[in-house]
Scaffold this motif. Structure first.
Motif, PDB file in Angstrom:
ATOM      1  N   TYR A  17     -10.005   2.023  -5.456  1.00 27.05           N
ATOM      2  CA  TYR A  17      -8.753   2.260  -6.212  1.00 27.05           C
ATOM      3  C   TYR A  17      -8.173   0.795  -6.403  1.00 27.05           C
ATOM      4  O   TYR A  17      -8.071   0.122  -5.492  1.00 27.05           O
ATOM      5  CB  TYR A  17      -7.595   3.089  -5.464  1.00 27.05           C
ATOM      6  N   THR A  18      -7.429   0.766  -7.644  1.00 26.00           N
ATOM      7  CA  THR A  18      -6.609  -0.494  -7.775  1.00 26.00           C
ATOM      8  C   THR A  18      -5.176  -0.168  -8.203  1.00 26.00           C
ATOM      9  O   THR A  18      -5.068   0.863  -8.928  1.00 26.00           O
ATOM     10  CB  THR A  18      -7.141  -1.597  -8.553  1.00 26.00           C
ATOM     11  N   ASP A  44     -14.231   6.843  -4.870  1.00 24.86           N
ATOM     12  CA  ASP A  44     -12.832   7.057  -4.263  1.00 24.86           C
ATOM     13  C   ASP A  44     -12.697   8.403  -3.834  1.00 24.86           C
ATOM     14  O   ASP A  44     -13.299   9.666  -4.339  1.00 24.86           O
ATOM     15  CB  ASP A  44     -11.803   6.644  -5.229  1.00 24.86           C
ATOM     16  N   ALA A  45     -11.783   8.445  -2.676  1.00 21.69           N
ATOM     17  CA  ALA A  45     -11.212   9.890  -2.571  1.00 21.69           C
ATOM     18  C   ALA A  45     -10.518  10.420  -3.421  1.00 21.69           C
ATOM     19  O   ALA A  45     -10.402   9.888  -4.585  1.00 21.69           O
ATOM     20  CB  ALA A  45     -10.362   9.578  -1.368  1.00 21.69           C
ATOM     21  N   VAL A  98      -2.512   5.602   0.669  1.00 24.88           N
ATOM     22  CA  VAL A  98      -3.180   5.634   1.986  1.00 24.88           C
ATOM     23  C   VAL A  98      -3.668   7.159   2.106  1.00 24.88           C
ATOM     24  O   VAL A  98      -3.639   8.017   1.061  1.00 24.88           O
ATOM     25  CB  VAL A  98      -2.245   5.691   2.952  1.00 24.88           C
ATOM     26  N   GLN A  99      -4.622   7.361   3.257  1.00 27.01           N
ATOM     27  CA  GLN A  99      -5.374   8.567   3.064  1.00 27.01           C
ATOM     28  C   GLN A  99      -4.729   9.825   3.091  1.00 27.01           C
ATOM     29  O   GLN A  99      -4.662  10.859   2.213  1.00 27.01           O
ATOM     30  CB  GLN A  99      -6.063   8.549   4.150  1.00 27.01           C
ATOM     31  N   TYR A 108      -6.153   2.661   1.010  1.00 30.32           N
ATOM     32  CA  TYR A 108      -7.230   2.567  -0.105  1.00 30.32           C
ATOM     33  C   TYR A 108      -6.860   1.236  -0.931  1.00 30.32           C
ATOM     34  O   TYR A 108      -7.734   0.826  -1.395  1.00 30.32           O
ATOM     35  CB  TYR A 108      -7.226   3.896  -0.841  1.00 30.32           C
ATOM     36  N   ALA A 109      -5.663   1.087  -1.011  1.00 26.66           N
ATOM     37  CA  ALA A 109      -5.262   0.024  -2.229  1.00 26.66           C
ATOM     38  C   ALA A 109      -3.877  -0.281  -1.865  1.00 26.66           C
ATOM     39  O   ALA A 109      -3.236   0.416  -1.171  1.00 26.66           O
ATOM     40  CB  ALA A 109      -5.657   0.676  -3.437  1.00 26.66           C
ATOM     41  N   GLN A 110      -3.342  -1.441  -2.339  1.00 26.48           N
ATOM     42  CA  GLN A 110      -2.138  -1.865  -2.401  1.00 26.48           C
ATOM     43  C   GLN A 110      -1.692  -2.818  -3.600  1.00 26.48           C
ATOM     44  O   GLN A 110      -2.354  -3.540  -4.085  1.00 26.48           O
ATOM     45  CB  GLN A 110      -2.198  -2.977  -1.089  1.00 26.48           C
TER      46      GLN A 110
END
Ligand SMILES: *[C@@H]1O[C@H](CO)[C@@H](O)[C@H](O)[C@H]1NC(C)=O
Ligand SMILES: *[C@@H]1O[C@H](CO)[C@@H](O)[C@H](O)[C@H]1NC(C)=O
Length: 137
Positions: A17-18, A44-45, A98-99, A108-110
Motif C-alpha cells: 500500500y502507498t 496486500d491485505a 494499519v492492520q 502497512y503504509a504511512q
C-alpha cells in the motif's frame, strides 16, 4: 540510467500500500471533505484501518485516533468522517494504514506529513461591503 530508475520505482510501487493523499501539498480542513487516497497490490491485505496520528500531544492528546476501521482496500479512496470532537487543527499529522483496531502498530503504509487547517470563513461573512456613493442632487 533511465531504465534503472524506472525499474527501481516499479519495485517500490510493487511492495505494498502507498498513500498519495493527504500530503504536504494537499492537507485537510476541519470541515472537509477529507479524503484518503491509496494504491494497493494483490499481495496486500484485503482491508485496513485508517489512523490519524500526531506526535504533538498539544495538538492530538491521544497521539492517534481511528478514523475508519476495516476499510475495503480495493476501494482506492475514502472520505473519512471526523473523530469525536471533530478534526484537530495543526501541522505534523500523518495518516497510517494499519492492520486493524487491535493492531495499531502493524503499519502497512504511512502518508507524508500534512496540515489540518481551520475551516475557511463562511462565504456569507466574507462578502465585501459595497460602499455606495452618495448621490447628491
Ligand atoms: C479483513 O481482511 C482479513 C484478511 O486480510 C480477513 O481475515 C478479515 O475477515 C477481513 N475483515 C473484514 C471486516 O473485511
Ligand atoms: C458558518 O455557517 C454555519 C451555518 O450557516 C454556522 O453554523 C457557523 O456558525 C458559521 N461559522 C462561522 C465561523 O461564522
Amino acid at each position: 540510467m533511465r531504465t534503472f530508475i524506472a525499474a527501481l520505482s516499479f519495485v517500490a510501487s510493487a511492495l505494498a500500500y502507498t498513500v498519495s493523499q493527504p500530503s504536504a501539498s494537499q492537507g485537510w480542513t476541519t470541515v472537509g471533505p477529507n479524503t484518503v487516497v491509496w494504491s494497493r497490490v494483490n499481495t496486500d491485505a484485503l482491508n485496513f484501518t485508517i489512523l490519524l496520528v500526531n506526535q504533538d500531544t498539544s495538538i492530538l492528546p491521544s497521539k492517534s485516533e481511528v478514523l475508519s476501521a476495516f476499510v475495503d482496500g480495493s476501494a482506492g479512496q475514502l472520505t473519512v468522517s471526523p473523530p469525536s470532537g471533530g478534526f484537530p487543527i495543526g501541522t505534523g499529522f500523518q495518516v497510517n494504514l494499519v492492520q486493524d483496531p487491535q493492531h495499531l502498530t502493524t503499519i502497512y503504509a504511512q502518508s507524508s506529513q500534512f496540515e489540518i487547517k481551520a475551516s475557511p470563513a463562511n462565504a456569507s461573512s466574507s462578502v465585501p461591503l459595497v460602499t455606495q456613493s452618495t448621490v447628491s442632487t
